[in-house]
Motif scaffolding. Structure first.
Motif, PDB file in Angstrom:
ATOM      1  N   ASN A 165       8.513 110.758  56.404  1.00  0.00           N
ATOM      2  CA  ASN A 165       8.675 109.650  55.448  1.00  0.00           C
ATOM      3  C   ASN A 165       8.567 108.280  56.105  1.00  0.00           C
ATOM      4  O   ASN A 165       8.867 107.256  55.490  1.00  0.00           O
ATOM      5  CB  ASN A 165      10.016 109.781  54.709  1.00  0.00           C
ATOM      6  N   GLY A 166       8.143 108.279  57.380  1.00  0.00           N
ATOM      7  CA  GLY A 166       7.947 107.004  58.069  1.00  0.00           C
ATOM      8  C   GLY A 166       9.173 106.467  58.775  1.00  0.00           C
ATOM      9  O   GLY A 166       9.136 105.388  59.374  1.00  0.00           O
ATOM     10  N   ASN A 218      18.599 122.622  75.400  1.00  0.00           N
ATOM     11  CA  ASN A 218      17.331 122.135  74.854  1.00  0.00           C
ATOM     12  C   ASN A 218      17.577 120.920  73.974  1.00  0.00           C
ATOM     13  O   ASN A 218      18.711 120.633  73.567  1.00  0.00           O
ATOM     14  CB  ASN A 218      16.617 123.238  74.066  1.00  0.00           C
ATOM     15  N   ALA A 219      16.506 120.210  73.695  1.00  0.00           N
ATOM     16  CA  ALA A 219      16.551 119.035  72.833  1.00  0.00           C
ATOM     17  C   ALA A 219      15.269 118.980  72.014  1.00  0.00           C
ATOM     18  O   ALA A 219      14.231 119.540  72.410  1.00  0.00           O
ATOM     19  CB  ALA A 219      16.707 117.767  73.667  1.00  0.00           C
ATOM     20  N   LYS A 220      15.334 118.278  70.902  1.00  0.00           N
ATOM     21  CA  LYS A 220      14.178 118.195  70.006  1.00  0.00           C
ATOM     22  C   LYS A 220      14.242 116.898  69.218  1.00  0.00           C
ATOM     23  O   LYS A 220      15.282 116.225  69.158  1.00  0.00           O
ATOM     24  CB  LYS A 220      14.171 119.387  69.044  1.00  0.00           C
ATOM     25  N   TYR A 221      13.113 116.534  68.616  1.00  0.00           N
ATOM     26  CA  TYR A 221      13.086 115.392  67.706  1.00  0.00           C
ATOM     27  C   TYR A 221      13.544 115.825  66.311  1.00  0.00           C
ATOM     28  O   TYR A 221      13.149 116.888  65.811  1.00  0.00           O
ATOM     29  CB  TYR A 221      11.666 114.847  67.558  1.00  0.00           C
ATOM     30  N   VAL A 222      14.355 114.975  65.689  1.00  0.00           N
ATOM     31  CA  VAL A 222      14.728 115.147  64.282  1.00  0.00           C
ATOM     32  C   VAL A 222      14.678 113.774  63.622  1.00  0.00           C
ATOM     33  O   VAL A 222      14.773 112.752  64.313  1.00  0.00           O
ATOM     34  CB  VAL A 222      16.146 115.754  64.131  1.00  0.00           C
ATOM     35  N   PRO A 223      14.517 113.706  62.323  1.00  0.00           N
ATOM     36  CA  PRO A 223      14.571 112.403  61.649  1.00  0.00           C
ATOM     37  C   PRO A 223      15.932 111.755  61.853  1.00  0.00           C
ATOM     38  O   PRO A 223      16.971 112.418  61.779  1.00  0.00           O
ATOM     39  CB  PRO A 223      14.315 112.746  60.180  1.00  0.00           C
ATOM     40  N   PHE A 224      15.940 110.455  62.118  1.00  0.00           N
ATOM     41  CA  PHE A 224      17.186 109.755  62.347  1.00  0.00           C
ATOM     42  C   PHE A 224      18.035 109.715  61.081  1.00  0.00           C
ATOM     43  O   PHE A 224      17.539 109.404  59.994  1.00  0.00           O
ATOM     44  CB  PHE A 224      16.906 108.321  62.820  1.00  0.00           C
ATOM     45  N   ILE A 281       4.551 112.027  68.846  1.00  0.00           N
ATOM     46  CA  ILE A 281       4.974 111.638  67.499  1.00  0.00           C
ATOM     47  C   ILE A 281       6.075 110.588  67.622  1.00  0.00           C
ATOM     48  O   ILE A 281       6.915 110.660  68.521  1.00  0.00           O
ATOM     49  CB  ILE A 281       5.466 112.874  66.708  1.00  0.00           C
ATOM     50  N   TYR A 282       6.040 109.617  66.735  1.00  0.00           N
ATOM     51  CA  TYR A 282       6.994 108.510  66.807  1.00  0.00           C
ATOM     52  C   TYR A 282       7.842 108.354  65.545  1.00  0.00           C
ATOM     53  O   TYR A 282       8.914 107.766  65.585  1.00  0.00           O
ATOM     54  CB  TYR A 282       6.261 107.191  67.057  1.00  0.00           C
ATOM     55  N   ARG A 283       7.363 108.871  64.432  1.00  0.00           N
ATOM     56  CA  ARG A 283       8.088 108.710  63.165  1.00  0.00           C
ATOM     57  C   ARG A 283       8.128 110.023  62.401  1.00  0.00           C
ATOM     58  O   ARG A 283       7.301 110.923  62.626  1.00  0.00           O
ATOM     59  CB  ARG A 283       7.445 107.622  62.299  1.00  0.00           C
ATOM     60  N   SER A 284       9.083 110.103  61.483  1.00  0.00           N
ATOM     61  CA  SER A 284       9.217 111.296  60.647  1.00  0.00           C
ATOM     62  C   SER A 284       8.179 111.278  59.524  1.00  0.00           C
ATOM     63  O   SER A 284       7.409 110.317  59.388  1.00  0.00           O
ATOM     64  CB  SER A 284      10.628 111.359  60.067  1.00  0.00           C
TER      65      SER A 284
END
Length: 502
Positions: free
Chosen positions: A118-119, A92-98, A113-116
């Protein structure tokens, strides 16, 4: 019909030998008339049979084609291909803040969703523990087995690494044109005669469906959009800002999926070939009197207010597809790591994508080191180069000036933080090239059999500088990434060879 013809022939035989009691002239007349009748009947019967046969072939062909498509997808559904993990759903994979230490903020890839919070930028994080349960030789064998095949969707250079790209997507949702698997070209004569090198290679990412490396990322992004639309997500279209290549790739893959697309292009700043591609694919093309950075600001506003999915490299889904080019380079070298990889840099998403591909291979034990990455920028649009020269202490956007390398004419790159992180992790370098340097170097390489776009010219000019200052040695294995096909920029080449460029 066969019986009729036999009867007619017998009658002709009897008439000819006088068995009907007719005179010689009568026999001749009867023979001629019978021949004419036979010929007409034969032609009519032949025409009928041809029509019948043609109809049968057409019907059968359509049936086979439809059956083939169904069978390919059905085969993928049943996961019957030999070598595919039996428990693929465990990946599996997921979005996390860079680059964030906060592991609590995560998002499903099915979210728009494109940003975390905090932007900041997002990153796609894979379950490396689950992938690591399979030994390196397993992945090497699996990836090697899929190269050049037609099994859906693994014949694609991107989807042959599906477990490392978007493991959770259903094969039925994938939108692919069997992209990737591009040529790794040994630039023997150019390396030897122009640079004094014996191990120089050019990764021809422009040898792709729409003529640029952007296809690699767009198959991943559009496939995910296709999946979300089937789930009922309110996504009316996909959109992007572009310097030419992104719009071509997006419009093509969106057209293949039957998804409307909209592209914002900077007026008079892309080639005619790049402009006609999205038009031909049915995209809504808007020419904006600004530069790429202005188009990018506009598309972000539009996608924030309307149900249009953002397809620029701000969206980290694209990078998942683009990273497969790095994995492919290692695969083509029989899993040996080159010393240097030189990449033209504009919005800089590709820099981080290549790093991710190399890093995944190292983390999962397929290779034991990372190559040293070099980003080549046009002197007229070089914010990363300036930050590198300042020791990464600060970054300041610049106003990008016109450059023949129009696809990297970007002064405020979205992926600046990603690129800096990648370069610091692999002890990377940044070099620049003037307009004269890039065009001259592209022309030198063309004289040895290549046909380079200006962006590849930037990378080759950077390589020349690194050879001249002896950063790169004569026996170092170097890969130059050619990001687009030279045929997209024939206007520039005509100007150069006609000496119309000052």
């Amino acid at each position: 019909a066969r019986r009729v013809r036999k009867g007619q022939k017998r009658e002709m035989f009897r008439q000819y030998h006088g068995k009907t009691g007719c005179s010689t002239s009568g026999r001749t007349t009867a023979f001629s008339e019978s021949t004419a009748i036979t010929t007409v009947v034969f032609k009519k019967e032949t025409a009928r049979r041809v029509r019948k046969k043609t109809s049968f072939i057409n019907t059968t062909t359509r049936r086979i084609q439809a059956q083939s498509v169904d069978n390919i997808r059905e085969k993928a559904k049943k996961d019957s291909r030999e070598g595919v993990p039996k428990h693929e759903n465990n990946f599996n994979a997921k979005y996390v803040p860079f680059a964030s230490s906060d592991k609590s903020e995560t998002y499903s890839l099915d979210e728009v969703i494109y940003r975390s919070k905090n932007g900041g930028l997002l990153d796609v994080e894979h379950d490396m523990e689950a992938l690591g349960k399979y030994p390196p030789e397993y992945w090497k064998t699996l990836f090697d087995e899929r190269v050049g095949k037609t099994s859906w969707p693994y014949g694609s250079g991107v989807w042959s690494k599906k477990e490392w790209v978007l493991p959770g997507i259903d094969d039925d949702d994938i939108v692919s044109m069997f992209e990737g698997n591009s040529n790794l070209f040994w630039a023997e004569r150019y390396g030897r005669e122009c640079l004094g090198m014996n191990d120089l290679w050019v990764k021809q990412c422009g040898n792709s469906h729409t003529g640029s490396f952007k296809d690699l990322g767009m198959t991943a992004l559009v496939s995910q959009v296709n999946r979300m639309r089937k789930q009922g997500k309110p996504l009316a279209a996909v959109g992007c800002a572009s310097t030419g290549d992104t719009s071509a790739a997006l419009s093509a893959y969106a057209a293949a999926a039957g998804i409307p697309s909209i592209v914002f292009l900077p007026k008079n700043k892309i080639s005619l070939a790049q402009l006609v591609q999205p038009i031909a694919n049915g995209a809504l093309v808007l020419s904006i009197d600004t530069d790429f950075d202005g188009c990018m600001r506009l598309i972000r506003e539009v996608t924030a207010e309307l149900p249009i999915y953002l397809a620029n490299s701000l969206n980290s889904l694209r990078l998942e597809g683009q990273k497969t080019a790095a994995i492919e380079i290692l695969q083509q070298f029989d899993w040996e790591v080159p010393d240097y990889v030189i990449i033209p840099g504009g919005n800089l998403g590709n820099v981080y994508a290549f790093f991710k591909g190399f890093k995944m291979c190292k983390d999962l034990g397929l290779v034991d080191k990372l190559p040293r990455m070099v980003v080549a920028q046009a002197q007229n649009a070089n914010p990363l180069y300036r930050a590198f020269k300042n020791g990464w202490e600060n970054f300041a956007p610049v106003k990008a000036e016109p450059t023949f390398a129009s696809a990297i004419q970007i002064g405020d790159p979205v992926s600046i933080n990603r690129a800096i992180y990648a370069l610091t992790e692999c002890d990377g370098l940044v070099e620049e090239a003037s307009e004269e340097e890039m065009m001259d170097e592209a022309a030198r390489a063309d004289l040895t059999g290549m046909f380079n776009c200006p962006h590849t010219g930037v990378a080759l000019a950077a390589l020349r500088k690194l050879r001249e200052n002896q950063t790169i040695g004569p026996s170092d294995r170097v890969v130059v990434v050619s990001t687009a096909h030279g045929l997209k920029f024939t206007g520039t080449k005509i100007q150069y060879h006609a000496k119309e460029i000052e």
